[in-house]
Design a protein around this motif. Structure first.
Motif, PDB file in Angstrom:
ATOM      1  N   ILE A  45       9.075   0.571   9.979  1.00  0.00           N
ATOM      2  CA  ILE A  45       8.959   1.710  10.537  1.00  0.00           C
ATOM      3  C   ILE A  45       7.421   1.672  10.862  1.00  0.00           C
ATOM      4  CG2 ILE A  45       8.447   4.052  10.623  1.00  0.00           C
ATOM      5  CD1 ILE A  45      10.867   4.140   8.561  1.00  0.00           C
ATOM      6  N   GLU A  46       6.951   1.589  12.342  1.00  0.00           N
ATOM      7  CA  GLU A  46       5.545   1.083  12.559  1.00  0.00           C
ATOM      8  C   GLU A  46       5.005   2.281  13.234  1.00  0.00           C
ATOM      9  OE1 GLU A  46       4.200  -2.732  14.914  1.00  0.00           O
ATOM     10  OE2 GLU A  46       4.798  -1.129  16.142  1.00  0.00           O
ATOM     11  N   LYS A  65       0.864  -1.276  -0.018  1.00  0.00           N
ATOM     12  CA  LYS A  65      -0.040   0.094   0.092  1.00  0.00           C
ATOM     13  C   LYS A  65       0.934   1.405   0.063  1.00  0.00           C
ATOM     14  CE  LYS A  65      -2.357   1.120   3.741  1.00  0.00           C
ATOM     15  NZ  LYS A  65      -3.400   1.217   4.911  1.00  0.00           N
ATOM     16  N   TYR A  66       1.880   1.370   0.735  1.00  0.00           N
ATOM     17  CA  TYR A  66       2.604   2.442   0.963  1.00  0.00           C
ATOM     18  C   TYR A  66       3.890   2.441  -0.089  1.00  0.00           C
ATOM     19  CZ  TYR A  66      -0.065   3.284   5.230  1.00  0.00           C
ATOM     20  OH  TYR A  66      -1.282   3.332   6.064  1.00  0.00           O
ATOM     21  N   ALA A  67       4.414   1.382  -0.572  1.00  0.00           N
ATOM     22  CA  ALA A  67       5.490   1.448  -1.357  1.00  0.00           C
ATOM     23  C   ALA A  67       4.945   1.526  -2.788  1.00  0.00           C
ATOM     24  CB  ALA A  67       6.290   0.125  -1.352  1.00  0.00           C
ATOM     25  N   ASN A  68       3.709   1.279  -3.326  1.00  0.00           N
ATOM     26  CA  ASN A  68       3.259   1.591  -4.445  1.00  0.00           C
ATOM     27  C   ASN A  68       2.711   2.772  -4.925  1.00  0.00           C
ATOM     28  OD1 ASN A  68       2.390   0.671  -7.226  1.00  0.00           O
ATOM     29  ND2 ASN A  68       0.445   0.060  -6.401  1.00  0.00           N
ATOM     30  N   ASN A  69       3.618   3.799  -4.940  1.00  0.00           N
ATOM     31  CA  ASN A  69       3.494   5.229  -4.911  1.00  0.00           C
ATOM     32  C   ASN A  69       4.442   5.886  -5.695  1.00  0.00           C
ATOM     33  OD1 ASN A  69       3.377   8.071  -4.394  1.00  0.00           O
ATOM     34  ND2 ASN A  69       2.538   7.748  -2.542  1.00  0.00           N
ATOM     35  N   PRO A  70       4.118   6.324  -6.916  1.00  0.00           N
ATOM     36  CA  PRO A  70       5.276   7.015  -7.555  1.00  0.00           C
ATOM     37  C   PRO A  70       6.049   8.264  -6.933  1.00  0.00           C
ATOM     38  CG  PRO A  70       3.244   7.697  -8.528  1.00  0.00           C
ATOM     39  CD  PRO A  70       2.684   6.545  -7.376  1.00  0.00           C
ATOM     40  N   ALA A 117       2.811  -0.993   9.609  1.00  0.00           N
ATOM     41  CA  ALA A 117       4.220  -0.861   9.032  1.00  0.00           C
ATOM     42  C   ALA A 117       3.742   0.051   7.870  1.00  0.00           C
ATOM     43  CB  ALA A 117       4.655  -2.191   8.539  1.00  0.00           C
ATOM     44  N   VAL A 118       4.680   1.360   8.037  1.00  0.00           N
ATOM     45  CA  VAL A 118       4.391   2.544   7.174  1.00  0.00           C
ATOM     46  C   VAL A 118       5.632   2.722   6.258  1.00  0.00           C
ATOM     47  CG1 VAL A 118       2.318   3.412   8.560  1.00  0.00           C
ATOM     48  CG2 VAL A 118       4.664   4.339   8.830  1.00  0.00           C
ATOM     49  N   TYR A 132      15.908   4.471   3.493  1.00  0.00           N
ATOM     50  CA  TYR A 132      14.768   4.429   3.802  1.00  0.00           C
ATOM     51  C   TYR A 132      13.704   5.067   2.974  1.00  0.00           C
ATOM     52  CZ  TYR A 132      16.687   9.050   4.612  1.00  0.00           C
ATOM     53  OH  TYR A 132      17.313  10.146   4.476  1.00  0.00           O
ATOM     54  N   PHE A 133      12.234   4.638   3.439  1.00  0.00           N
ATOM     55  CA  PHE A 133      11.260   5.159   2.772  1.00  0.00           C
ATOM     56  C   PHE A 133      10.294   5.414   3.778  1.00  0.00           C
ATOM     57  CE2 PHE A 133       9.361   1.025   1.770  1.00  0.00           C
ATOM     58  CZ  PHE A 133       8.067   1.350   1.951  1.00  0.00           C
ATOM     59  N   LEU A 134       9.264   6.182   3.593  1.00  0.00           N
ATOM     60  CA  LEU A 134       7.873   6.201   4.406  1.00  0.00           C
ATOM     61  C   LEU A 134       6.777   6.605   3.649  1.00  0.00           C
ATOM     62  CD1 LEU A 134       7.362   6.689   7.396  1.00  0.00           C
ATOM     63  CD2 LEU A 134       7.562   8.956   7.367  1.00  0.00           C
ATOM     64  N   GLY A 135       5.826   5.843   3.995  1.00  0.00           N
ATOM     65  CA  GLY A 135       4.601   6.086   3.309  1.00  0.00           C
ATOM     66  C   GLY A 135       4.065   7.486   3.122  1.00  0.00           C
ATOM     67  N   GLU A 136       3.657   8.096   1.969  1.00  0.00           N
ATOM     68  CA  GLU A 136       3.480   9.700   1.867  1.00  0.00           C
ATOM     69  C   GLU A 136       2.443   9.933   2.632  1.00  0.00           C
ATOM     70  OE1 GLU A 136       2.659  12.680  -1.789  1.00  0.00           O
ATOM     71  OE2 GLU A 136       2.262  10.619  -2.191  1.00  0.00           O
TER      72      GLU A 136
END
Length: 163
Positions: free
Chosen positions: A58-59, A16-21, A64-65, A85-89
């Protein structure tokens, strides 16, 4: 914010969070886009096999976001680890990654035989540059037009922190 090992039950949130351009644009091309549930499962299986663990979820509120990890280097770079690292938008701009980076730096220096942790944000990723600076990293180098991503040349920055 909590850092914890990834589990296969996180695959749906990871997707959900990684599938983001907007996430993928600041990561290497090894990070798949679109990001599928199969990509998530493969990633979680890979990082779950590490001993000691060097990549964590990262929770936030039990979900997990994002992800943060240290990646071992070899040969003459063996006393270094690269931070990624990456974080959901939806969670951007709240200081979450800065705190996660600080925790990973402490974890890295305590658990690995290293003297330096570095990160390589793109020149157009101002948010990541600010995160690293707030976490105590120093800009060591700017390599102009070194990265080719999404049809454009970008500067590569090298930030580092030493033990």
């Amino acid at each position: 914010m909590n850092l914890r090992p990834w589990t296969l039950s996180d695959a749906e949130n990871l997707t959900k969070y990684a599938n983001n351009p907007n996430v993928a644009r600041f990561l290497t091309n090894a990070f798949p886009h679109p990001y599928t549930i199969e990509n998530a499962q493969s990633f979680i299986e890979m990082v779950s096999a590490q001993n000691p663990t060097s990549v964590f979820a990262i929770e936030i509120d039990g979900e997990a976001v994002g992800s943060i990890g240290l990646h071992a280097q070899s040969d003459i770079m063996c006393k270094n680890m690269e931070l990624g690292y990456f974080l959901g938008e939806p969670f951007w701009g709240k200081g979450i990654v800065t705190e996660a980076v600080k925790q990973m730096v402490d974890y890295g220096f305590q658990n690995f035989d290293i003297t330096r942790i570095y990160a390589r944000p793109y020149g157009n990723n101002l948010a990541s540059q600010k995160v690293l600076e707030k976490a105590g990293f120093t800009l060591e180098a700017r390599i102009e037009k070194n990265i080719y991503k999404n049809g454009e040349f970008l500067d590569e920055l090298i930030y580092a922190i030493r033990k």
